[in-house]
Design a protein around this motif. Structure first.
Motif, mmCIF file in Angstrom:
data_model
loop_
_atom_site.group_PDB
_atom_site.id
_atom_site.type_symbol
_atom_site.label_atom_id
_atom_site.label_comp_id
_atom_site.label_asym_id
_atom_site.label_seq_id
_atom_site.Cartn_x
_atom_site.Cartn_y
_atom_site.Cartn_z
ATOM 1 N N ALA A 14 36.156 44.169 -66.322
ATOM 2 C CA ALA A 14 36.373 42.794 -65.870
ATOM 3 C C ALA A 14 37.343 42.719 -64.692
ATOM 4 O O ALA A 14 37.244 41.820 -63.865
ATOM 5 C CB ALA A 14 36.896 41.942 -67.025
ATOM 6 N N HIS A 15 38.268 43.664 -64.609
ATOM 7 C CA HIS A 15 39.304 43.608 -63.579
ATOM 8 C C HIS A 15 39.143 44.651 -62.469
ATOM 9 O O HIS A 15 39.959 44.718 -61.564
ATOM 10 C CB HIS A 15 40.687 43.755 -64.222
ATOM 11 N N TYR A 16 38.081 45.433 -62.536
ATOM 12 C CA TYR A 16 37.870 46.492 -61.545
ATOM 13 C C TYR A 16 37.341 45.887 -60.254
ATOM 14 O O TYR A 16 36.463 45.035 -60.262
ATOM 15 C CB TYR A 16 36.874 47.526 -62.086
ATOM 16 N N ARG A 17 37.899 46.337 -59.151
ATOM 17 C CA ARG A 17 37.484 45.843 -57.829
ATOM 18 C C ARG A 17 36.753 46.940 -57.066
ATOM 19 O O ARG A 17 37.055 48.115 -57.208
ATOM 20 C CB ARG A 17 38.697 45.385 -57.030
ATOM 21 N N MET A 18 35.810 46.532 -56.264
ATOM 22 C CA MET A 18 35.051 47.477 -55.444
ATOM 23 C C MET A 18 36.006 48.152 -54.467
ATOM 24 O O MET A 18 36.714 47.471 -53.721
ATOM 25 C CB MET A 18 33.936 46.722 -54.706
ATOM 26 N N PRO A 19 36.055 49.481 -54.461
ATOM 27 C CA PRO A 19 37.060 50.170 -53.646
ATOM 28 C C PRO A 19 36.676 50.422 -52.189
ATOM 29 O O PRO A 19 37.514 50.866 -51.407
ATOM 30 C CB PRO A 19 37.239 51.498 -54.393
ATOM 31 N N PHE A 20 35.433 50.146 -51.809
ATOM 32 C CA PHE A 20 35.031 50.447 -50.431
ATOM 33 C C PHE A 20 33.855 49.569 -50.016
ATOM 34 O O PHE A 20 33.258 48.871 -50.825
ATOM 35 C CB PHE A 20 34.631 51.925 -50.302
ATOM 36 N N GLY A 21 33.525 49.655 -48.737
ATOM 37 C CA GLY A 21 32.322 49.020 -48.212
ATOM 38 C C GLY A 21 32.444 47.535 -47.931
ATOM 39 O O GLY A 21 33.536 46.963 -47.904
ATOM 40 N N LYS A 22 31.302 46.939 -47.737
ATOM 41 C CA LYS A 22 31.184 45.529 -47.380
ATOM 42 C C LYS A 22 31.881 44.611 -48.381
ATOM 43 O O LYS A 22 32.413 43.568 -48.012
ATOM 44 C CB LYS A 22 29.698 45.178 -47.297
ATOM 45 N N LYS A 24 34.443 45.459 -50.413
ATOM 46 C CA LYS A 24 35.736 46.034 -50.809
ATOM 47 C C LYS A 24 36.689 44.925 -51.264
ATOM 48 O O LYS A 24 36.824 43.889 -50.609
ATOM 49 C CB LYS A 24 36.361 46.779 -49.635
ATOM 50 N N GLY A 25 37.323 45.151 -52.416
ATOM 51 C CA GLY A 25 38.290 44.202 -52.946
ATOM 52 C C GLY A 25 37.718 43.163 -53.890
ATOM 53 O O GLY A 25 38.465 42.485 -54.578
ATOM 54 N N ARG A 26 36.400 43.022 -53.944
ATOM 55 C CA ARG A 26 35.794 42.046 -54.858
ATOM 56 C C ARG A 26 35.690 42.622 -56.264
ATOM 57 O O ARG A 26 35.459 43.814 -56.447
ATOM 58 C CB ARG A 26 34.382 41.688 -54.409
ATOM 59 N N TYR A 27 35.847 41.743 -57.252
ATOM 60 C CA TYR A 27 35.586 42.160 -58.620
ATOM 61 C C TYR A 27 34.126 42.580 -58.720
ATOM 62 O O TYR A 27 33.252 41.983 -58.075
ATOM 63 C CB TYR A 27 35.837 41.019 -59.611
ATOM 64 N N LEU A 28 33.851 43.577 -59.541
ATOM 65 C CA LEU A 28 32.469 44.038 -59.687
ATOM 66 C C LEU A 28 31.552 42.917 -60.175
ATOM 67 O O LEU A 28 30.390 42.852 -59.778
ATOM 68 C CB LEU A 28 32.395 45.230 -60.649
ATOM 69 N N VAL A 29 32.064 42.017 -60.994
ATOM 70 C CA VAL A 29 31.253 40.906 -61.490
ATOM 71 C C VAL A 29 30.842 39.965 -60.351
ATOM 72 O O VAL A 29 29.853 39.255 -60.462
ATOM 73 C CB VAL A 29 31.969 40.131 -62.620
ATOM 74 N N ASP A 30 31.572 39.997 -59.241
ATOM 75 C CA ASP A 30 31.261 39.136 -58.097
ATOM 76 C C ASP A 30 30.325 39.796 -57.087
ATOM 77 O O ASP A 30 29.957 39.172 -56.091
ATOM 78 C CB ASP A 30 32.556 38.706 -57.397
ATOM 79 N N LEU A 31 29.940 41.041 -57.338
ATOM 80 C CA LEU A 31 29.001 41.703 -56.435
ATOM 81 C C LEU A 31 27.614 41.104 -56.623
ATOM 82 O O LEU A 31 27.207 40.809 -57.755
ATOM 83 C CB LEU A 31 28.938 43.204 -56.742
ATOM 84 N N PRO A 32 26.867 40.919 -55.535
ATOM 85 C CA PRO A 32 25.505 40.385 -55.674
ATOM 86 C C PRO A 32 24.609 41.380 -56.426
ATOM 87 O O PRO A 32 24.710 42.592 -56.234
ATOM 88 C CB PRO A 32 25.025 40.219 -54.230
ATOM 89 N N GLU A 33 23.754 40.843 -57.263
ATOM 90 C CA GLU A 33 22.852 41.706 -58.035
ATOM 91 C C GLU A 33 21.990 42.598 -57.138
ATOM 92 O O GLU A 33 21.802 43.780 -57.451
ATOM 93 C CB GLU A 33 21.989 40.867 -58.975
#
Length: 80
Positions: A14-22, A24-33
């Motif tokens: 729930a608290h992990y953030r994307m570490p790289f790329g377009k 970067k910094g977003r919570y994984l739950v906020d990444l587009p499917e």
């Protein structure tokens, strides 16, 4: 068959953030499917990030994002 999710792993997810790329910094739950599907097609990264992205795709595929958002709200990330 009984499923017992690991509480600590769900809180981490729930608290992990994307570490790289377009994203970067977003919570994984906020990444587009579609981005997660792209990773699935190209191959998830090795290690923890790949496992978390794979789990998040499964969560999004089954429309369970609300569970992750509740975890974010009710179990704030511990600062150590």
């Amino acid at each position: 068959m009984e499923i017992n999710p690991d509480r600590e792993k769900l809180i981490e997810l729930a608290h992990y953030r994307m570490p790289f790329g377009k994203y970067k910094g977003r919570y994984l739950v906020d990444l587009p499917e579609p981005y997660l599907v792209w990773f699935q097609q190209k191959g998830f990264p090795d290690g923890k990030l790949g496992d978390l992205l794979r789990s998040m795709l499964e969560i999004k595929t089954n429309s369970l994002e609300s569970i992750i958002r509740k975890i974010q709200k009710h179990f704030p990330k511990e600062t150590r």
